[in-house]
Design a protein around this motif. Structure first.
Motif, short mmCIF file in Angstrom:
data_model
loop_
_atom_site.label_atom_id
_atom_site.label_comp_id
_atom_site.label_asym_id
_atom_site.label_seq_id
_atom_site.Cartn_x
_atom_site.Cartn_y
_atom_site.Cartn_z
N ALA A 260 0.85 -1.20 0.00
CA ALA A 260 0.00 0.00 0.00
C ALA A 260 0.89 1.25 0.00
O ALA A 260 2.06 1.20 0.38
N THR A 261 0.31 2.36 -0.44
CA THR A 261 1.08 3.61 -0.54
C THR A 261 0.73 4.54 0.62
O THR A 261 -0.46 4.81 0.85
N VAL A 262 1.75 5.03 1.33
CA VAL A 262 1.48 6.01 2.38
C VAL A 262 1.35 7.38 1.70
O VAL A 262 2.30 7.91 1.16
N VAL A 263 0.13 7.92 1.73
CA VAL A 263 -0.11 9.22 1.08
C VAL A 263 0.28 10.35 2.04
O VAL A 263 0.76 11.39 1.63
N HIS A 264 0.06 10.09 3.30
CA HIS A 264 0.45 11.10 4.31
C HIS A 264 0.63 10.40 5.65
O HIS A 264 -0.02 9.40 5.94
N GLY A 265 1.51 10.96 6.49
CA GLY A 265 1.65 10.50 7.87
C GLY A 265 2.50 9.26 8.01
O GLY A 265 3.46 9.05 7.26
N GLY A 266 2.17 8.48 9.04
CA GLY A 266 2.97 7.29 9.34
C GLY A 266 4.22 7.60 10.12
O GLY A 266 5.05 6.73 10.36
N VAL A 267 4.38 8.87 10.47
CA VAL A 267 5.61 9.29 11.16
C VAL A 267 5.25 10.12 12.39
O VAL A 267 4.11 10.59 12.55
N ARG A 268 6.25 10.31 13.25
CA ARG A 268 6.06 11.15 14.43
C ARG A 268 6.00 12.62 14.00
O ARG A 268 6.71 13.02 13.07
N PRO A 269 5.22 13.44 14.69
CA PRO A 269 5.26 14.87 14.38
C PRO A 269 6.63 15.44 14.74
O PRO A 269 7.28 14.92 15.66
N LEU B 29 6.28 17.39 21.54
CA LEU B 29 5.54 16.13 21.52
C LEU B 29 6.46 14.91 21.61
O LEU B 29 6.00 13.77 21.56
N ALA B 30 7.77 15.17 21.78
CA ALA B 30 8.75 14.08 21.65
C ALA B 30 8.56 12.97 22.68
O ALA B 30 8.82 11.80 22.38
N ALA B 31 8.09 13.30 23.88
CA ALA B 31 7.99 12.27 24.92
C ALA B 31 6.65 11.54 24.91
O ALA B 31 6.46 10.59 25.66
N GLY B 32 5.73 11.99 24.05
CA GLY B 32 4.39 11.41 24.08
C GLY B 32 4.15 10.40 22.97
O GLY B 32 5.03 10.12 22.15
N ASN B 33 2.94 9.86 22.94
CA ASN B 33 2.60 8.78 22.01
C ASN B 33 1.87 9.35 20.79
O ASN B 33 0.67 9.13 20.62
N PHE B 34 2.59 10.08 19.99
CA PHE B 34 1.96 10.79 18.88
C PHE B 34 2.29 10.14 17.54
O PHE B 34 3.32 9.52 17.36
N ILE B 35 1.37 10.34 16.61
CA ILE B 35 1.61 9.96 15.21
C ILE B 35 0.80 10.91 14.33
O ILE B 35 -0.30 11.33 14.70
N GLU B 36 1.38 11.28 13.22
CA GLU B 36 0.65 12.14 12.27
C GLU B 36 -0.55 11.36 11.71
O GLU B 36 -0.47 10.13 11.57
N PRO B 37 -1.64 12.07 11.37
CA PRO B 37 -2.75 11.37 10.73
C PRO B 37 -2.24 10.64 9.49
O PRO B 37 -1.53 11.23 8.67
N THR B 38 -2.60 9.38 9.38
CA THR B 38 -1.96 8.53 8.37
C THR B 38 -2.99 8.02 7.35
O THR B 38 -4.09 7.62 7.72
N ILE B 39 -2.57 8.07 6.09
CA ILE B 39 -3.47 7.65 5.00
C ILE B 39 -2.76 6.63 4.12
O ILE B 39 -1.66 6.89 3.62
N PHE B 40 -3.40 5.50 3.92
CA PHE B 40 -2.91 4.51 2.96
C PHE B 40 -3.84 4.50 1.74
O PHE B 40 -5.06 4.38 1.90
#
Ligand code: NAD
Length: 607
Positions: free
Chosen positions: A462-471, A476-487
């Motif tokens: 599948a293709t990652v169109v956006h996100g899949g990575v930490r902001p 936000l470095a110490a928290g459990n974050f992820i950019e909104p992710t689209i496949f």
């Protein structure tokens, strides 16, 4: 300073010939004043952000609401404020005084963390705040920093047993209480939640990691509303008389079951506790609530509120603790009549097995992989807005999240581009900031799991169109974050299309025509919810009928009015929360057959 407008003020204005009353931010209007205004034809005019007007009618296309959330999705979730007093009633009090003070208006902008010194962290058993048997605790952690918020008492087997005994002891009096008094107590719970909405929103946001804007404007109205709905039904519980031959008087009675054990997850703890609790208590049961170990704080607040509302000790008990310990003890307890469970399908299976020992009534609200189906004739703008909201609300940690978006081929590319454009602009941030639109995932484990699915999706092609990575924001470095992710370029047989990821990850799948759309939508082991986007009314209903899911939303996504039963097909569960259906699930059916004739036939006559 609050300014309170009373009915007398309205009468005076009307007598002076005024036809308009200007309200400002700190103005509170009593119920009686609203009644007087409508009777005397005095129009309420807003002079600020505080709204007293009826909700605006639905706009033909979704547009951002006054507070930044799309209106169609909020329709049915929120209700007008009310204005009544918050004095706790006693069991003998029948008529609460009206309109001495009013709940706070819906917050327009709240920020910050709760006051830690006021948090409840003990077990609530039989109306007393107590430690766990040997002082066991479990920390509850801020998902945005992974710092401990508080050590919370962790119920052990003995504690669960004490709570069940307290609930059993309180049951006869609660069952036999004049329904009018039971209803008044439930209504009081709603009023207190509404009055304390800002504090509760702060706690929920901090404990769960969800944006405070969502906690305040989505969760909280959905917390007080079920209490209002079910309190109204307390006095409507009835039975029926059967049409049998004239010497039979045969009637069907609805009776409470007894002690209900509730086991709930961490994603909407207060809302789920409210929607289950209000219904079970309205039916006359008593409750032991196993609060989720990852976010127990608002469940404990609910316990306090129930006591303050005048609920007798033991009617509503709260035991936070580990699932394998406290949850399992409750599910197996021989004196619990019913288990109402919300959580994952895996745990649901073990709860069902545990209940089998004593043939408990069991209702299960489980996981999902719900489709949002976009037909080529849909208003694409509305479909994008609704589908984006459908997946990213509460970081995608929503059982009914629209995590599989199926798009008809002719508009697929355009839809993906528009969806990505919108998702890209979502503000990921610290949950306690009003401007934040996507918060933190509940814990490090869940966050890692979501990142693992991102890798799985890539490996599946599948293709990652956006996100899949930490902001990138260092805050936000110490928290459990992820950019909104689209496949995109996903096929329905991929793992990322079949398994519940429970994070802000959407898969967008193309389809050709109605038949394939329905086939793909149903081709999954879950069946919780589905969205349908089309301008064709006939198609909307045809597809709604063909979908194997408990909640179908046409031209919107995510609406949970208290009136509407919410429950799953297939592996998404059995039974319902909310609606009349849920009340019925907390009642046993008893048949009483009376011989009102003068004779008893003697089967053995002549022996
Ligand atoms: P989970 O199943 O891990 O835990 C749910 C609750 O069960 C928690 O209170 C937990 O402590 C308890 N538990 C765990 N093991 C237990 C055991 N052996 N016996 C008894 N209780 C036990 O789920 P979660 O991670 O807290 O929540 C996420 C899941 O909940 C997702 O799958 C989501 O789809 C589902 N969910 C469903 C709905 C719905 O209405 N259908 C709503 C919200 C969440």
């Amino acid at each position: 300073m609050k300014y309170i407008v009373t009915a007398e003020d309205v009468h005076r204005l009307a007598a002076e010939g005024e036809r308009e009353l200007m309200v400002r931010e700190h103005t509170v209007i009593t119920d009686a004043a609203l009644d007087a205004a409508s009777l005397l034809g005095v129009r309420i005019v807003e002079g600020s952000t505080f709204s007293t007007a009826a909700p605006e009618p639905l706009a033909p296309a979704a547009r951002p609401g006054a507070r930044g959330l799309p209106e169609p999705v909020l329709t049915g979730l929120t209700r007008n404020r009310t204005a009544t007093t918050h004095t706790a009633p006693t069991l003998t009090q029948t008529a609460p005084t009206r309109t001495q003070s009013a709940p706070a208006p819906a917050p327009t902008r709240i920020e910050g963390l709760p006051d830690y010194s006021t948090l409840h962290t003990k077990l609530l058993i039989g109306g007393e705040w107590v430690d766990a048997t040997r002082g066991e605790t479990v920390p509850t952690v801020d998902p945005a920093t992974n710092q401990v918020i508080a050590e919370v008492a962790a119920a052990q087997l003995e504690d669960v047993d004490r709570a069940v005994r307290a609930a059993r002891g309180a049951f006869p009096a609660w069952r036999d209480l004049d329904p009018d008094k039971r209803a008044r107590i439930l209504l009081r719970v709603a009023e207190i939640i509404e009055a304390e909405q800002e504090r509760l929103a702060r706690i929920e946001s901090h404990d769960v990691g969800k944006p405070i804007r969502e906690a305040a404007l989505v969760d909280l109205p959905a917390c007080w509303d079920p209490w209002r709905f079910f309190q109204g039904l307390v006095r409507a519980i009835d039975g029926r008389v059967l049409a049998l031959p004239k010497h039979s008087f045969d009637y069907v009675r609805k009776e409470p079951m007894g002690v209900v054990g509730m086991i709930i997850p961490w994603n909407f703890p207060l809302h789920i506790a409210c929607r289950k609790g209000s219904s079970a208590l309205a039916a006359g049961n008593t409750v032991v609530l196993k609060a989720p170990e990852l976010a127990p704080l608002t469940c404990l607040e609910l316990g306090r509120i129930c006591l303050e509302a005048g609920m007798p000790p033991g009617v509503f008990n709260v035991v936070p603790g580990l699932g394998e310990v406290a949850g399992a003890a409750l599910a197996e307890h021989p004196d619990v009549n019913k288990i109402a469970f919300t959580g994952s399908t895996v745990t649901g299976r073990s709860v069902m097995r545990a209940g089998a020992g004593t043939i408990k009534r069991v209702s299960l609200e489980l996981g999902g992989k719900s489709p949002s189906i976009v037909f080529a004739d849909a208003d694409l703008n509305r479909a994008v807005i609704g589908s984006v909201f459908g997946i990213y609300l509460a970081q995608g940690e929503v059982c009914s999240a629209g995590s599989r978006v199926l798009v008809e081929r002719p508009v697929y590319d355009e839809f993906v581009a528009r969806f990505a454009d919108k998702a890209r602009k979502i503000r990921v941030g610290m949950p306690h900031r009003w401007d934040t639109q996507l918060g933190a995932l509940i814990n490090e484990r869940q966050c890692e799991r979501v990142y693992e699915y991102v890798e799985i999706g890539k490996a599946e092609g599948a293709t990652v169109v956006h996100g899949g990575v930490r902001p990138v924001d260092p805050e936000l470095a110490a928290g459990n974050f992820i950019e909104p992710t689209i496949f995109a370029d996903v096929t329905n047989n991929m793992k990322i299309a079949q398994e519940e990821i429970f994070g802000p990850v959407v898969v967008i799948i193309p389809f050709e025509g109605e038949e394939e759309g329905v086939h793909l939508a149903n081709d999954v082991r879950y069946g919780l919810a589905a969205g349908v986007w089309t301008r064709d009314t006939g198609k909307a209903h045809r597809v709604a009928h063909a979908l194997e899911a408990g909640s179908i939303w046409v031209n919107h996504y995510s609406a949970y009015p208290s009136e509407a039963p919410f429950g799953g097909f297939k592996e998404s569960g059995t039974g319902h929360d909310l609606g009349l259906e849920s009340l019925a699930e907390y009642l046993e059916t008893k048949n009483v057959h009376v011989n009102i004739g003068l004779e008893t036939s003697d089967w053995y006559a002549g022996n």
